[in-house]
Motif scaffolding. Structure first.
Motif, short mmCIF file in Angstrom:
data_model
loop_
_atom_site.label_atom_id
_atom_site.label_comp_id
_atom_site.label_asym_id
_atom_site.label_seq_id
_atom_site.Cartn_x
_atom_site.Cartn_y
_atom_site.Cartn_z
N VAL A 204 -9.43 -5.95 -4.40
CA VAL A 204 -7.85 -7.00 -3.95
C VAL A 204 -8.46 -8.06 -3.08
N ARG A 205 -8.97 -8.93 -2.43
CA ARG A 205 -9.06 -9.41 -0.91
C ARG A 205 -7.73 -10.27 -0.50
N VAL A 206 -7.47 -10.42 0.78
CA VAL A 206 -6.17 -11.18 0.95
C VAL A 206 -6.62 -11.52 1.94
N ARG A 207 -7.40 -13.18 2.27
CA ARG A 207 -6.97 -13.81 3.24
C ARG A 207 -6.34 -14.49 4.27
N VAL A 208 -6.57 -15.28 5.21
CA VAL A 208 -5.08 -15.81 5.79
C VAL A 208 -6.14 -16.57 7.42
N LEU B 276 2.30 -12.65 -5.62
CA LEU B 276 0.58 -12.51 -5.98
C LEU B 276 -0.16 -11.82 -5.93
N VAL B 277 -0.27 -11.41 -4.34
CA VAL B 277 -0.86 -9.22 -4.45
C VAL B 277 -0.79 -9.04 -5.99
N GLU B 278 0.66 -8.49 -5.80
CA GLU B 278 1.08 -7.37 -7.15
C GLU B 278 0.84 -7.87 -8.33
N ASN B 279 0.54 -9.76 -8.62
CA ASN B 279 -0.32 -9.75 -9.69
C ASN B 279 -1.83 -9.69 -9.88
N ALA B 280 -1.95 -9.79 -8.78
CA ALA B 280 -4.15 -9.76 -8.89
C ALA B 280 -3.77 -7.84 -8.96
N LEU B 281 -2.92 -7.53 -8.62
CA LEU B 281 -3.67 -5.47 -8.77
C LEU B 281 -2.58 -5.22 -10.39
N ARG B 282 -1.93 -5.83 -10.81
CA ARG B 282 -1.73 -5.97 -12.50
C ARG B 282 -2.46 -5.67 -13.35
N TYR B 283 -3.38 -7.29 -13.25
CA TYR B 283 -3.70 -7.45 -13.92
C TYR B 283 -5.82 -7.21 -13.69
N SER B 284 -5.62 -6.37 -12.49
CA SER B 284 -7.23 -5.60 -12.74
C SER B 284 -7.28 -4.27 -12.45
N PRO B 285 -8.56 -4.17 -13.40
CA PRO B 285 -8.71 -2.26 -13.25
C PRO B 285 -8.69 -1.68 -12.92
N GLN C 112 0.61 -1.07 -0.15
CA GLN C 112 0.14 -0.06 0.44
C GLN C 112 0.90 1.65 -0.33
N VAL C 113 2.22 0.99 0.57
CA VAL C 113 2.72 2.72 0.72
C VAL C 113 3.59 2.59 -0.94
N SER C 114 4.04 1.10 -1.29
CA SER C 114 4.37 1.37 -2.28
C SER C 114 3.48 1.86 -3.91
N ARG C 115 2.09 1.62 -3.21
CA ARG C 115 1.39 1.62 -4.69
C ARG C 115 0.21 2.30 -4.02
N PRO C 116 0.40 4.01 -3.92
CA PRO C 116 -0.36 5.40 -3.29
C PRO C 116 -1.72 4.49 -3.59
N GLU C 117 -2.12 4.60 -5.77
CA GLU C 117 -2.82 4.78 -6.33
C GLU C 117 -4.17 3.14 -6.21
N ARG C 118 -3.40 2.28 -5.27
CA ARG C 118 -4.42 2.25 -5.38
C ARG C 118 -4.97 1.31 -3.75
N GLN C 119 -4.40 2.94 -2.55
CA GLN C 119 -5.12 2.81 -1.94
C GLN C 119 -6.65 2.30 -1.35
N GLY C 120 -7.21 1.81 -0.71
CA GLY C 120 -8.42 1.47 -0.53
C GLY C 120 -9.29 0.67 -1.25
N VAL C 121 -7.61 -0.16 -2.37
CA VAL C 121 -8.30 -1.35 -2.32
C VAL C 121 -8.44 -2.86 -1.96
N LEU C 122 -6.94 -3.18 -1.81
CA LEU C 122 -6.39 -3.97 -0.52
C LEU C 122 -7.40 -4.45 0.58
N SER C 123 -8.06 -5.39 0.78
CA SER C 123 -7.90 -5.20 2.44
C SER C 123 -8.26 -6.90 2.37
#
Length: 801
Positions: free
Chosen positions: A709-713, A695-704, A660-671
């Protein structure tokens, strides 16, 4: 046919009129499918053939019903030629041979010949019956010149002929427009425009590239939806107006019938009341003519209903008459109304219409009156049909109204012309059988070919029938205007869209051509290529990406040259290092072989020294080969894990925060969804960090942009499960089995340029499998997102490591 079906109400269309809207739909759908197949040749071939089948089926029905059965020579020639051209155009033998010009030449030759031989068959193309043969000569000459130009390959002669034909067809279109034949006018308008285009355009543009793609896309996207929505709207409006028109026609005929019933009832009541008046009966029995005259004149007064009244004796002689009939007296025993009254009882009878001696159309009510001594007189009240026809009612203000006597079809009232005592025109339109029912509604054609809506009903208690007529063309004029506006808007929208597509296409094509030139010159030596990145659209982004790629290629080429130099240096050094121990090794072996062959063996000290030298050289070779194998293992990715206890929850939070710090344009889309407590296990923290980050970078790369983008552990069946889910471009089903192969990329990922060389997922699989786990990708297809799931065991980590 779809927008203004009521314009096809002429006699020539009476066979197809009940099916004019479905027939027009076949024309419209078939034409649209043929145009789509021409604009998109890559589409399946059945689209074009199905469109031709629908269009030719409609042409066949129209040709037979409106041309052959009604002996229309122009339609009998034109439509078979169109059908033959459409069929021949799809065959391999005639495809691409300019059959449109052949069709125009054939039409002009046939029309010209028939106009010269049978000019009376083309009267609708003339003013006052003149000009057919000169027009035929012009068509024949122009058609012959066009045919010769096609045969001898003279383009100049063909253009002259097409110019003359466009003028001739324009004249024919104008004549049909004056006559109100809109269907024929539209056909010859198309022929006029086609001839003008073929004559004016010397070189047709090449239908390829971005401009053509935008042109055909805008043509379909702008015109067809408007026509489709307009057709549905027009149909619904016509249906609603038709229901309303039929309802109003029923109301009108009901109002007219009610008025006539009221008039007849009032006339009978007045006549019956006067016939039973005690004073009048006393005057009749006493022979008091003045008393009888008062009653008769009362019936004719302004407050009464009758236009005239008189009293007849038993022989039919006039006893007294009202003021209007004082000079018209005599014997009326021959009249039907007198004979019917003398035969009947004491009821009031309604007579047949007749002309009086003063040639006035009348209908009378009669009632017998007992005169005593077994004799009877007849009291007569007359209604003038002229005055009845001038009486305005609710129906007569908006419709054409007819009233006729069912017994002989005599017309009693007509609101337009006012003529009476003739044959009722409705009987000629519908026939006596259709009008014999108590009420009904019909559609018919009048003598001029106009379609009419006729509602009729019988007047209760009388032998009369009322007919109310509405002209459908005038009634549906608002819908016709709406349909014309829809077509005009569709044409205007299509023209504007096509002009915009050309403007946009020119801009895009110029920039893409610069990119094409850049790609062609990409990698040429001693040249640093850049393209202009103008604007903020995708093409500008592509140009910027191209410039960045060109810069990277330049850097890569430099690095590659350096790597080649390093490789050459390494090979030189490796060859030298390998040759250094091999030379003394071979020399020592040769010496030992020669000494063993001569029989003079070396002393034990020298033999030991030789073996020591051999051992040292072999050790040196072993170390060199071991170093080369280590480099090979490093390049092949066969790395070992460093396993230690760690908290996966904390790692996931760190990774998400870093991204999130490295990609500020994606703020609010990562959960991130993690358990409340720690998830501790024995794993390689650095490799799991690399796995989750990939995996997360790949999801962001291929998403409008803006899509979540949701991450669950979580824990699952004694294992740890990680899900990375996006709503991006998805993965085709056939690409899933090879997704984790090195350097492999799915088809849609190749189309959706997002960087990378196809090694990320392969590295992820290597990390997971090294931990003894497994990784899986799920996707419902392109455009429906992807979910990557990783299962990591806790107990099997040490074994796997």
């Amino acid at each position: 046919m779809v927008f203004v079906p009521f314009e096809f109400g002429a006699a020539i269309f009476q066979l197809i009129y009940p099916y004019v809207r479905p027939l027009g739909s076949l024309f419209l759908v078939g034409s649209a499918m043929m145009i789509a197949s021409l604009l998109y040749p890559a589409w399946p071939g059945f689209v074009g053939w199905l469109g031709r089948a629908l269009f030719l089926g409609a042409v066949g029905v129209y040709w037979w019903c409106a041309s052959i059965l009604f002996l229309s020579p122009s339609g009998a020639i034109l439509y078979p030629l169109i059908a033959a051209t459409l069929l021949a155009e799809r065959s391999a033998r005639f495809q691409g041979r300019g059959l449109l010009t052949v069709l125009i030449a054939s039409v002009s030759l046939c029309f010209g010949t028939l106009m010269l031989l049978v000019p009376h068959g083309f009267d609708r193309f003339s003013f006052q019956g003149a000009g057919i043969q000169p027009l035929g000569a012009a068509l024949l000459g122009a058609g012959a010149l066009l045919a010769v130009g096609l045969w001898r390959r003279w383009p100049g002669a063909g253009r002259v002929a097409l110019g003359g034909l466009s003028a001739a067809f324009l004249y024919m279109m104008g004549v049909l427009a004056v006559r109100g034949s809109w269907t024929g006018m539209s056909v010859y308008a198309v022929l006029t425009l086609t001839c003008a285009l073929l004559a004016a355009v010397r070189r047709w543009p090449t239908l390829a590239g971005v401009r053509w793609r935008l042109f055909r896309g805008m043509a379909l996207a702008s015109v067809l939806p408007i026509l489709g929505v307009g057709a549905v709207t027009s149909y619904l409006a016509q249906r609603a107006l038709e229901v309303e028109l039929r309802g109003k026609a029923r109301q009108a005929v009901a109002a007219e019938t009610a008025w006539l019933e009221q008039t007849v009832t009032l006339a009978r009541s007045l006549l019956r009341a006067q016939s039973r008046n005690a004073g009048f009966l006393a005057a009749v029995r006493a022979g008091d003519r003045e008393g009888m005259r008062e009653t008769v004149e009362l019936l004719e007064s302004e407050v009464a209903l009758f236009d005239a009244a008189w009293l007849l004796d038993a022989s039919g002689e006039t006893l007294v008459a009202s003021a209007r009939l004082n000079r018209i007296v005599g014997n009326f025993a021959h009249r039907d109304y007198f004979q019917d009254a003398m035969k009947g009882g004491d009821q009031v009878l309604l007579s047949r219409p007749f002309l009086t001696r003063a040639n006035l159309p009348f209908v009378v009510f009669t009632v017998p009156v007992d005169a005593g001594n077994g004799t009877r007189v007849v009291l007569v009240g007359g209604l003038s049909l002229q005055r009845l026809g001038l009486q305005p009612t609710l129906a007569s203000r908006s419709y054409h109204v007819e009233l006729f006597d069912r017994r002989d079809g005599t017309l009693l009232r007509e609101t337009d012309r006012g003529g009476v005592l003739t044959r009722a025109p409705l009987l000629a339109l519908l026939g006596e059988e259709a009008l014999s029912t108590a009420e009904g509604m019909w559609e018919a054609l009048d003598a001029s070919g106009r379609r009419l809506l006729v509602a009729h009903a019988q007047v209760a208690g009388t032998p009369w029938t009322v007919g109310v007529t509405a002209r459908l063309r005038e009634a549906f004029a608002p819908v016709t205007r709406m349909g014309a506006w829809v077509v005009a808007i569709a044409v205007l929208a299509g023209a504007i869209a096509l002009m915009l597509s050309q403007w946009v296409g020119r801009d895009v094509a110029v920039r893409l051509e610069s990119l094409r030139d850049g790609f062609a010159a990409l990698g040429t030596p001693a040249r640093e290529l850049r393209v202009r990145a103008e604007g903020d659209d995708e093409v500008a982004q592509l140009a910027s990406g191209f410039n960045e790629m060109a810069a990277r290629i330049d850097r890569t080429q430099k690095e590659l040259r350096e790597a080649i130099a390093i490789r050459d240096q390494f090979l030189s050094m490796a060859s030298h290092e390998l040759r250094t121990p091999l030379t003394p090794l071979k020399a020592t072996l040769d010496l030992l072989i020669r000494q063993s062959e001569s029989g003079a063996g070396p002393t034990p000290e020298r033999r030991r020294a030789a073996f020591e030298r051999l051992s040292r050289q072999v050790d040196r070779l072993t170390r060199l080969i071991g170093d080369m194998l280590d480099v090979s293992r490093l390049q092949s990715g066969r790395f070992a894990l460093t396993v230690a206890p760690m908290d996966l929850t904390a790692l996931a939070r760190d990774v998400m925060e870093r991204i999130q710090v490295s990609r500020p344009e994606r703020q609010g889309v990562l959960s991130l969804e993690v358990p409340d407590g720690p998830l501790v296990g024995r794993w390689d923290e650095q490799r799991l960090d690399q796995l989750l980050t990939n995996l997360v970078e790949n999801a962001l790369r291929y998403s409008p942009p803006g899509t979540p983008v949701r991450v669950r552990v979580c824990e699952e069946d004694g294992q740890v499960r990680m899900d990375v889910e996006d709503r991006g471009i998805g993965i085709p089903e056939e690409s899933l089995p090879q997704l984790f192969t090195p350097f492999f990329r799915a088809r849609n990922a190749t189309e959706h340029y997002a960087g990378g060389l196809g090694l990320g997922l392969a590295i992820c699989r290597e990390i997971v499998e090294r931990h003894g786990g497994r990784i899986q990708a799920r996707s419902e297809g392109p455009g429906k997102g992807t979910c990557f799931t990783v299962w990591l065991p806790r107990a099997a980590v040490a074994d796997a490591a």
